[in-house]
Enzyme design. Structure first.
Site: not given
Length: 299
Positions: A50, A66, A94-95, A128, A131-132
């Site tokens: 990763q 959340s 993964e997050r 990735n 991602r923001a």
């Protein structure tokens, strides 16, 4: 894995992989029901390759809260583990997996895909990039990896990712800045606009220090970089030799493009007002020389 496989271009790969990432990222409130299955969290392992290594602790806690309240809305994309029978390796998400552990979930919804090692890494990089919270250096490194490791061009990446070619080219050029400037960029102390202005400077580190000390805007940084490029004195304070004209921004930008595509340092020496000049490509190992010869001969 063969070289042809890893350099296969955009055929099956990127468009289909983009679809999988989008399916994971754009999931609706009912997306968990569309998962292939629910898998015990202990039977899922992270991808050892990763590219993302840093996970913001505060953001992870927010995501865990959340997930604790609503569950995992977006399924993880996984593949059967190549190392452990009955287990799965994370391809994307993964997050969510890490946050699910913080939220003390027992299982997570997954979408199972039969990806090889090359496709797994591509998906991880693509995820990735989208991602923001990505900083410019991370995004630029993602584009650079897709080009250098998988043979994708800036044009094809721009088309597949919905970006302009110049946007990708400008970001990749940032990777040529000194490490201290890249650190400022990662930390948010400098913006991508500031960094682009510093690329044309002979002393980007020194100018970056001035920008930070004086709190200069992007426009002020551009003016400072142009003023620095027009200085007739060298770094040692001695007059520069006659004829050693500074390279213009377009020439330096082209050098950055070529260096990004070749993965090697490129210097263009174009004689002002003439049609001729020279190009120097610098390699740091015999392996790089072999790679350059293959690219130039098309073998």
């Amino acid at each position: 894995m063969s070289e042809n496989r890893s350099k296969r271009g955009l055929g099956r790969g990127l468009s289909a992989l983009m679809s999988d990432v989008a399916e994971s990222q754009d999931a609706s409130e009912n997306a968990a029901k569309a998962a292939d299955k629910a898998v015990p969290i202990e039977k899922i392992e992270p991808n050892p390759d990763q590219p993302r290594r840093d996970f913001d602790e505060a953001a992870m806690q927010d995501l865990a809260s959340s997930i604790g309240a609503k569950g995992i809305i977006q399924p993880l994309i996984v593949r059967p583990s190549p190392r452990k029978s009955g287990a799965y390796e994370i391809v994307a998400g993964e997050r969510r997996w890490r946050a699910a552990q913080l939220a003390k979930l027992h299982d997570v919804p997954v979408i199972v895909r039969e990806f090889d090692d090359t496709e797994v890494l591509e998906v991880a990089i693509i995820e990735n990039i989208q991602r923001a919270d990505l900083n410019p250096v991370e995004e630029a490194a993602g584009y650079s990896q897709l080009m250098e490791r998988f043979g994708h061009t800036q044009e094809k990446l721009a088309q597949a990712l919905g970006k302009s070619r110049s946007y990708i080219a400008n970001l990749v050029r940032l990777l040529g800045l000194p490490d201290d400037v890249l650190t400022y960029l990662r930390d948010g102390r400098l913006s991508a606009g500031h960094a682009r202005a510093l690329i044309t400077s002979d002393d980007p580190s020194g100018l970056a220090s001035q920008v930070l000390k004086k709190g200069l805007s992007v426009r002020e940084t551009e003016k400072l970089a142009k003023k620095s490029a027009g200085n007739i004195f060298s770094d040692e304070g001695k007059p520069k030799k006659k004829g050693s004209a500074q390279k213009d921004a377009d020439t330096k930008a082209l050098e950055g493009d070529l260096a990004a595509n070749l993965g090697m340092k490129v210097a263009l020496n174009h004689k002002p007002g003439a049609e001729n000049g020279s190009m120097t490509i610098s390699y740091t190992s015999l392996d790089e020389l072999d790679d350059l010869c293959r690219k130039l001969t098309g073998s």
